[in-house]
Write a protein that holds these residues in place. Sequence first.
Motif, PDB file in Angstrom:
ATOM      1  N   ALA A  23       0.839  -1.203   0.000  1.00  0.00           N
ATOM      2  CA  ALA A  23       0.000   0.000   0.000  1.00  0.00           C
ATOM      3  C   ALA A  23       0.879   1.259   0.000  1.00  0.00           C
ATOM      4  O   ALA A  23       0.591   2.219  -0.725  1.00  0.00           O
ATOM      5  CB  ALA A  23      -0.946  -0.004   1.189  1.00  0.00           C
ATOM      6  N   ILE A  24       1.950   1.250   0.784  1.00  0.00           N
ATOM      7  CA  ILE A  24       2.874   2.393   0.796  1.00  0.00           C
ATOM      8  C   ILE A  24       3.518   2.547  -0.578  1.00  0.00           C
ATOM      9  O   ILE A  24       3.616   3.654  -1.112  1.00  0.00           O
ATOM     10  CB  ILE A  24       3.945   2.227   1.896  1.00  0.00           C
ATOM     11  N   PHE A  25       3.934   1.424  -1.155  1.00  0.00           N
ATOM     12  CA  PHE A  25       4.570   1.463  -2.467  1.00  0.00           C
ATOM     13  C   PHE A  25       3.629   2.052  -3.520  1.00  0.00           C
ATOM     14  O   PHE A  25       4.013   2.950  -4.268  1.00  0.00           O
ATOM     15  CB  PHE A  25       5.025   0.050  -2.881  1.00  0.00           C
ATOM     16  N   ILE A  26       2.392   1.556  -3.587  1.00  0.00           N
ATOM     17  CA  ILE A  26       1.491   2.021  -4.643  1.00  0.00           C
ATOM     18  C   ILE A  26       1.079   3.477  -4.418  1.00  0.00           C
ATOM     19  O   ILE A  26       0.889   4.225  -5.383  1.00  0.00           O
ATOM     20  CB  ILE A  26       0.255   1.096  -4.821  1.00  0.00           C
ATOM     21  N   ILE A  65      -2.446  -3.669 -11.365  1.00  0.00           N
ATOM     22  CA  ILE A  65      -1.504  -4.735 -11.716  1.00  0.00           C
ATOM     23  C   ILE A  65      -0.186  -4.534 -10.966  1.00  0.00           C
ATOM     24  O   ILE A  65       0.398  -5.486 -10.434  1.00  0.00           O
ATOM     25  CB  ILE A  65      -1.254  -4.772 -13.247  1.00  0.00           C
ATOM     26  N   ILE A  66       0.271  -3.295 -10.900  1.00  0.00           N
ATOM     27  CA  ILE A  66       1.516  -2.987 -10.183  1.00  0.00           C
ATOM     28  C   ILE A  66       1.372  -3.332  -8.702  1.00  0.00           C
ATOM     29  O   ILE A  66       2.274  -3.925  -8.098  1.00  0.00           O
ATOM     30  CB  ILE A  66       1.914  -1.506 -10.378  1.00  0.00           C
ATOM     31  N   LEU A  67       0.249  -2.960  -8.102  1.00  0.00           N
ATOM     32  CA  LEU A  67       0.011  -3.263  -6.683  1.00  0.00           C
ATOM     33  C   LEU A  67       0.058  -4.763  -6.439  1.00  0.00           C
ATOM     34  O   LEU A  67       0.749  -5.233  -5.524  1.00  0.00           O
ATOM     35  CB  LEU A  67      -1.347  -2.695  -6.236  1.00  0.00           C
ATOM     36  N   TYR A  68      -0.650  -5.526  -7.235  1.00  0.00           N
ATOM     37  CA  TYR A  68      -0.688  -6.981  -7.060  1.00  0.00           C
ATOM     38  C   TYR A  68       0.691  -7.590  -7.303  1.00  0.00           C
ATOM     39  O   TYR A  68       1.143  -8.455  -6.549  1.00  0.00           O
ATOM     40  CB  TYR A  68      -1.716  -7.596  -8.018  1.00  0.00           C
ATOM     41  N   GLY A  69       1.377  -7.116  -8.329  1.00  0.00           N
ATOM     42  CA  GLY A  69       2.723  -7.615  -8.623  1.00  0.00           C
ATOM     43  C   GLY A  69       3.692  -7.333  -7.495  1.00  0.00           C
ATOM     44  O   GLY A  69       4.510  -8.196  -7.128  1.00  0.00           O
ATOM     45  N   SER A  82      -6.574  -0.017  -0.819  1.00  0.00           N
ATOM     46  CA  SER A  82      -5.548  -0.954  -1.309  1.00  0.00           C
ATOM     47  C   SER A  82      -5.333  -2.072  -0.295  1.00  0.00           C
ATOM     48  O   SER A  82      -5.214  -3.249  -0.676  1.00  0.00           O
ATOM     49  CB  SER A  82      -4.229  -0.219  -1.560  1.00  0.00           C
ATOM     50  N   LEU A  83      -5.279  -1.719   0.978  1.00  0.00           N
ATOM     51  CA  LEU A  83      -5.131  -2.733   2.033  1.00  0.00           C
ATOM     52  C   LEU A  83      -6.305  -3.712   2.016  1.00  0.00           C
ATOM     53  O   LEU A  83      -6.112  -4.931   2.048  1.00  0.00           O
ATOM     54  CB  LEU A  83      -5.053  -2.067   3.414  1.00  0.00           C
ATOM     55  N   TRP A  84      -7.508  -3.163   1.958  1.00  0.00           N
ATOM     56  CA  TRP A  84      -8.704  -4.009   1.980  1.00  0.00           C
ATOM     57  C   TRP A  84      -8.812  -4.883   0.726  1.00  0.00           C
ATOM     58  O   TRP A  84      -9.182  -6.052   0.809  1.00  0.00           O
ATOM     59  CB  TRP A  84      -9.967  -3.161   2.142  1.00  0.00           C
ATOM     60  N   MET A  85      -8.488  -4.319  -0.420  1.00  0.00           N
ATOM     61  CA  MET A  85      -8.566  -5.086  -1.667  1.00  0.00           C
ATOM     62  C   MET A  85      -7.594  -6.261  -1.617  1.00  0.00           C
ATOM     63  O   MET A  85      -7.944  -7.381  -2.004  1.00  0.00           O
ATOM     64  CB  MET A  85      -8.264  -4.172  -2.860  1.00  0.00           C
ATOM     65  N   LEU A  86      -6.385  -6.021  -1.131  1.00  0.00           N
ATOM     66  CA  LEU A  86      -5.420  -7.111  -1.030  1.00  0.00           C
ATOM     67  C   LEU A  86      -5.877  -8.149  -0.006  1.00  0.00           C
ATOM     68  O   LEU A  86      -5.776  -9.352  -0.251  1.00  0.00           O
ATOM     69  CB  LEU A  86      -4.029  -6.573  -0.671  1.00  0.00           C
ATOM     70  N   LYS A  87      -6.386  -7.695   1.127  1.00  0.00           N
ATOM     71  CA  LYS A  87      -6.831  -8.638   2.146  1.00  0.00           C
ATOM     72  C   LYS A  87      -7.946  -9.550   1.616  1.00  0.00           C
ATOM     73  O   LYS A  87      -7.950 -10.746   1.856  1.00  0.00           O
ATOM     74  CB  LYS A  87      -7.326  -7.918   3.394  1.00  0.00           C
ATOM     75  N   MET A  88      -8.879  -8.971   0.900  1.00  0.00           N
ATOM     76  CA  MET A  88     -10.048  -9.747   0.464  1.00  0.00           C
ATOM     77  C   MET A  88      -9.798 -10.594  -0.784  1.00  0.00           C
ATOM     78  O   MET A  88     -10.487 -11.584  -0.988  1.00  0.00           O
ATOM     79  CB  MET A  88     -11.233  -8.801   0.210  1.00  0.00           C
ATOM     80  N   THR A  89      -8.809 -10.215  -1.602  1.00  0.00           N
ATOM     81  CA  THR A  89      -8.681 -10.905  -2.887  1.00  0.00           C
ATOM     82  C   THR A  89      -7.290 -11.442  -3.198  1.00  0.00           C
ATOM     83  O   THR A  89      -7.119 -12.091  -4.229  1.00  0.00           O
ATOM     84  CB  THR A  89      -9.102  -9.975  -4.041  1.00  0.00           C
ATOM     85  N   TYR A  90      -6.296 -11.175  -2.344  1.00  0.00           N
ATOM     86  CA  TYR A  90      -4.947 -11.621  -2.691  1.00  0.00           C
ATOM     87  C   TYR A  90      -4.891 -13.144  -2.737  1.00  0.00           C
ATOM     88  O   TYR A  90      -5.434 -13.829  -1.884  1.00  0.00           O
ATOM     89  CB  TYR A  90      -3.898 -11.094  -1.703  1.00  0.00           C
ATOM     90  N   GLY A  91      -4.252 -13.659  -3.773  1.00  0.00           N
ATOM     91  CA  GLY A  91      -4.186 -15.096  -3.988  1.00  0.00           C
ATOM     92  C   GLY A  91      -5.259 -15.584  -4.954  1.00  0.00           C
ATOM     93  O   GLY A  91      -5.257 -16.738  -5.361  1.00  0.00           O
ATOM     94  N   LYS A  92      -6.169 -14.692  -5.295  1.00  0.00           N
ATOM     95  CA  LYS A  92      -7.249 -15.000  -6.245  1.00  0.00           C
ATOM     96  C   LYS A  92      -7.222 -13.914  -7.320  1.00  0.00           C
ATOM     97  O   LYS A  92      -8.050 -13.010  -7.335  1.00  0.00           O
ATOM     98  CB  LYS A  92      -8.599 -15.011  -5.530  1.00  0.00           C
ATOM     99  N   PHE A  93      -6.245 -14.002  -8.218  1.00  0.00           N
ATOM    100  CA  PHE A  93      -6.000 -12.929  -9.174  1.00  0.00           C
ATOM    101  C   PHE A  93      -7.220 -12.553 -10.014  1.00  0.00           C
ATOM    102  O   PHE A  93      -7.512 -11.356 -10.155  1.00  0.00           O
ATOM    103  CB  PHE A  93      -4.804 -13.270 -10.068  1.00  0.00           C
TER     104      PHE A  93
END
Length: 155
Positions: A34-37, A137-141, A78-89
């Motif tokens: 989240a800091i990076f993006i 895409i950058i955030l997920y990557g 960004s934090l919430w999106m990653l928490k809820m969906t990370y690992g399920k691209f």
Amino acid sequence: MKKINLLQITLLILPWLTVPFLGRSSFKKYVPSAIFICTVTAALDLFGERKKWWRFYKGMSYVKSMNFFNWGPYFVSSLWMLKMTYGKFPLYIISNTILHICFIYLGGLTLLNRYKIASLVKLTKFQYLVIDFIRAIILYGFQCITNNTKKLSNE
């Protein structure tokens, strides 16, 4: 206090009230991404402003109004999106795209313009959507790289 200043402070603080519900481990896991993006977004904001893609209005004191939006709702979402969906691209891409379409086409940009936070100048809404898609895409990557680095350091 001016109405605009109150709105900007609200934009910054209100999303952060949801962070305790993320959980400590999720926060620690996703905060570097989240800091990076948000840092990438701040650089993109400056570049886009020079190219007159968009305009950011002056916020409180010497802080641009977009910083309130970037480090408030954008950081926390960004934090919430990653928490809820990370690992399920596929779910991540679909959810993120729907979120951005809603923001861009269903009133978010209009509110930013109305309350003198930001407005598009030379960029169309679709072009802005493409930029948001690339940032997603950058955030997920970056999160994938962070996870792989942690796994390697634990071995």
